[in-house]
Design a protein around this motif. Sequence first.
Motif, PDB file in Angstrom:
ATOM      1  N   VAL B 275       0.841  -1.191   0.000  1.00 28.11           N
ATOM      2  CA  VAL B 275       0.000   0.000   0.000  1.00 28.11           C
ATOM      3  C   VAL B 275       0.882   1.249   0.000  1.00 28.11           C
ATOM      4  O   VAL B 275       1.890   1.301   0.702  1.00 28.11           O
ATOM      5  CB  VAL B 275      -0.946   0.012   1.225  1.00 28.11           C
ATOM      6  CG1 VAL B 275      -0.178   0.026   2.544  1.00 28.11           C
ATOM      7  CG2 VAL B 275      -1.913   1.194   1.144  1.00 28.11           C
ATOM      8  N   ARG B 276       0.512   2.224  -0.796  1.00 28.80           N
ATOM      9  CA  ARG B 276       1.228   3.499  -0.796  1.00 28.80           C
ATOM     10  C   ARG B 276       0.601   4.397   0.265  1.00 28.80           C
ATOM     11  O   ARG B 276      -0.533   4.861   0.093  1.00 28.80           O
ATOM     12  CB  ARG B 276       1.165   4.143  -2.179  1.00 28.80           C
ATOM     13  CG  ARG B 276       2.067   3.431  -3.191  1.00 28.80           C
ATOM     14  CD  ARG B 276       1.931   4.019  -4.566  1.00 28.80           C
ATOM     15  NE  ARG B 276       2.867   3.431  -5.505  1.00 28.80           N
ATOM     16  CZ  ARG B 276       3.853   4.108  -6.107  1.00 28.80           C
ATOM     17  NH1 ARG B 276       4.008   5.402  -5.882  1.00 28.80           N
ATOM     18  NH2 ARG B 276       4.661   3.493  -6.948  1.00 28.80           N
ATOM     19  N   ARG B 277       1.366   4.646   1.311  1.00 25.37           N
ATOM     20  CA  ARG B 277       0.870   5.426   2.436  1.00 25.37           C
ATOM     21  C   ARG B 277       0.579   6.875   2.040  1.00 25.37           C
ATOM     22  O   ARG B 277       1.349   7.489   1.316  1.00 25.37           O
ATOM     23  CB  ARG B 277       1.911   5.423   3.561  1.00 25.37           C
ATOM     24  CG  ARG B 277       1.937   4.115   4.337  1.00 25.37           C
ATOM     25  CD  ARG B 277       3.013   4.106   5.396  1.00 25.37           C
ATOM     26  NE  ARG B 277       2.775   2.984   6.295  1.00 25.37           N
ATOM     27  CZ  ARG B 277       2.502   3.116   7.594  1.00 25.37           C
ATOM     28  NH1 ARG B 277       2.470   4.314   8.154  1.00 25.37           N
ATOM     29  NH2 ARG B 277       2.269   2.050   8.341  1.00 25.37           N
ATOM     30  N   LEU B 279      -1.321   8.055   0.092  1.00 26.99           N
ATOM     31  CA  LEU B 279      -1.802   8.229  -1.272  1.00 26.99           C
ATOM     32  C   LEU B 279      -3.053   7.349  -1.430  1.00 26.99           C
ATOM     33  O   LEU B 279      -4.139   7.834  -1.699  1.00 26.99           O
ATOM     34  CB  LEU B 279      -0.716   7.826  -2.275  1.00 26.99           C
ATOM     35  CG  LEU B 279      -1.127   7.833  -3.748  1.00 26.99           C
ATOM     36  CD1 LEU B 279      -1.432   9.248  -4.218  1.00 26.99           C
ATOM     37  CD2 LEU B 279      -0.047   7.200  -4.609  1.00 26.99           C
TER      38      LEU B 279
END
Lengths: 315, 315, 315
Positions: B275-277, B279
């Motif tokens: 997961v892109r934190r 974003l």
Amino acid sequence: MKLFSSVNNVNDINALVKEGLEIKKNPFAFQHLGKNKTIGLVFMNPSLRTRMSTQKAAMNLGMNVMVLNIDKEGWALELRDGVKMDGATVEHIREAAAVMGQYVDILGLRSFPGLKDREEDYGEVIFNKFVELCGVPVVSLESATRHPLQSLADLITIEELKTKPHPKVVLTWAPHVKALPQAVPNSFAEWMCKADVDFTIAHPAGLELSTAFTQGAIITHNQDEALQDADFIYVKNWSAFEPYGKVIPGNEDWMLTNEKLKNTNNAKIMHCLPVRRDLELSSEILDGPNSIVIKEAANREWAAQAVLKKMLEGL
Amino acid sequence: MKLFSSVNNVNDINALVKEGLEIKKNPFAFQHLGKNKTIGLVFMNPSLRTRMSTQKAAMNLGMNVMVLNIDKEGWALELRDGVKMDGATVEHIREAAAVMGQYVDILGLRSFPGLKDREEDYGEVIFNKFVELCGVPVVSLESATRHPLQSLADLITIEELKTKPHPKVVLTWAPHVKALPQAVPNSFAEWMCKADVDFTIAHPAGLELSTAFTQGAIITHNQDEALQDADFIYVKNWSAFEPYGKVIPGNEDWMLTNEKLKNTNNAKIMHCLPVRRDLELSSEILDGPNSIVIKEAANREWAAQAVLKKMLEGL
Amino acid sequence: MKLFSSVNNVNDINALVKEGLEIKKNPFAFQHLGKNKTIGLVFMNPSLRTRMSTQKAAMNLGMNVMVLNIDKEGWALELRDGVKMDGATVEHIREAAAVMGQYVDILGLRSFPGLKDREEDYGEVIFNKFVELCGVPVVSLESATRHPLQSLADLITIEELKTKPHPKVVLTWAPHVKALPQAVPNSFAEWMCKADVDFTIAHPAGLELSTAFTQGAIITHNQDEALQDADFIYVKNWSAFEPYGKVIPGNEDWMLTNEKLKNTNNAKIMHCLPVRRDLELSSEILDGPNSIVIKEAANREWAAQAVLKKMLEGL
């Protein structure tokens, strides 16, 4: 067995072939041999069949397996002696080979030729340095000039599928767009020359293999003539031995087709794989009843296991 | 079980979920099933969770594991039939798949979509060719359009952590800078539509998933409305199905925050990872008490083990 | 033992060294400890000795091993907190570390320094995040500032080959063309300062190591003086601590030769490898009777096994 890099390391090739076929019937019978033994599989080049079949063979024998893609996971190796290592190479083969031998009971090594310097390639500099320095038995996973596990699997396949005692086996050159090593045809030739087969090599003029591997073979530039009455046809491209490593243009009509099988003895078609479809070998053959390339690939497992069993017995 | 590539391969998903939870309590109880059995894990794309959890699951079952990063360690594959292979591809998928099947008892395959040609991706050309040609049971490690081991782990996680019999589960689209596959949301949707949950999908206009996967779901463009009373919220970005593989700009306000959880039933937050934190999903949620993403990842092991156990029982 | 990242994690280094030497005599005696236990070996950088020796040690102990080349097989990691991940990094170290810990009983991690930001490197940001977040015991496979498995193997080697109770050990700087980490010399120094040896460090002016690692050592810029009566000489390059990560030009005459061994006590020569021949260390030494670099590398296996045994006992 302390070394398996060519047919010359094998005392009795018929016995080894027989052992492979016995193991195929009962793959897990010798797991006591491999208990607490470890093989290191070191790859300097890509590998699919050799990687999987040798790993599987070792596990069948109860061994532990460590795989090292030294080209990607390790350090760039220096091969030359007497040079100040102030360039791109990080570790000398002398240390790398000796160190690897400390952690394994058997070492498998794949090392392709550069196809630039014939003397270096045919001197098997890298492979021999490993053999000399690692201190443990070494099995070739294909070296610059030979691919003996492939050849043993090929012979196992011929023994398994032959319908007469002394079949006619033809190695026929195939077209390709890239310069490929001579390792597979060299190796196949030297094994067939010692096997109980009638062996012919067919290739275009200018694509002679080193005579060191072909003693006893019938060699011809006439593919049609060679294929006549063939029981097994081994299809393979190779680049020229002289001028070394060059692609000889033309000869695209050497690709095998069903039409060319007409005068064979309903020949079974072999290839070591990977094969470029419709360049080296026609799809119609690969997808047809004459192809035995998948059975041949499957026998890589039993070839590797027969060799590793011999090595384990000698530890 | 001969194939695990979608929810459609599962007769009784509740029983499979239950099996996963049983295995979690006693992971080493079935090692006799895997003795002398080998799984090949073939990756055409990167993998962390799937790689580790499936390998671990197989070892828990007593299996041998061979990992092949075919994109790096093997040969570039040709997928098309009827082409002369005189370009960059070295091996045809026909041979590669058939050969791999010779060395393993079960094959796991990861193959991402190209996101260029919808018909090709949704035809699952690569995955289906392997299934057709390898001759052994195949488990998807994520294919072009589905990620069933993830979805099974998701359902196991919901079953494990739900506090009511029929929880409300919401799949909500999240922003991203790259075009991502639809495999995870497709798969999650088709599993949830068959599970004993109340299932809603929320996404911006223009980001509709293929209706083949969403039959029975409530679908809305209103995220606030969707999140109302949610027990579980599954956060995931995907690129557009139409125009295929495109990033739809805007919609950054779809990122989930604690503020948005206000009207939920203290919802548990899920994500397949990576997961892109800040974003895709806010750090405050990932680091807060509502996140169950690590427990969800841990359950990948039991999902894989439940499926492999079924496959081993069928060998 | 829950953590092995420096000498400070070891209560009794003599006992640990003795354990390593005991294990060397009987490597397979503790396989019950590792049954159904899995170590994950996570590499962010290349590795040969550490990779193979640790894997072998774990297998000797009956463990399962999963190797992850996270730099090639996984996802690019984000290390910073509080950033919107809209760039090249795909997964945050917070999730990656926590997830990996779900699938393994022990985690091994290799993470080199960037050599750009001393505070970041010496803060061991990556390594410490893994320790903090993964939830299982962690063994360093070399971090930004230390290489403790190497140092333990070094001490085992000295104990094994020493000919007097309190040998003189000299760490001497060696020339190199690239900026190398200080991890090996730092680590060697802090282990030697606690070991039962007479310890001297020799290096050119400007190449002082951090004093945090060298308390108790004699430090000199005079190599000849340092080598006088040495029993063991440890050869290693490192880049400057101040200005951080810089190569200090000159000092090529610091390369060790046979000539320089004249006034030693027939010193045994050590190096952690890989070594650049005739740049860091002369071929005449590496190929001569004084070199013990291969024995030292072999002892990596027993060092790793002693540490893993302690960790397994603590699970």
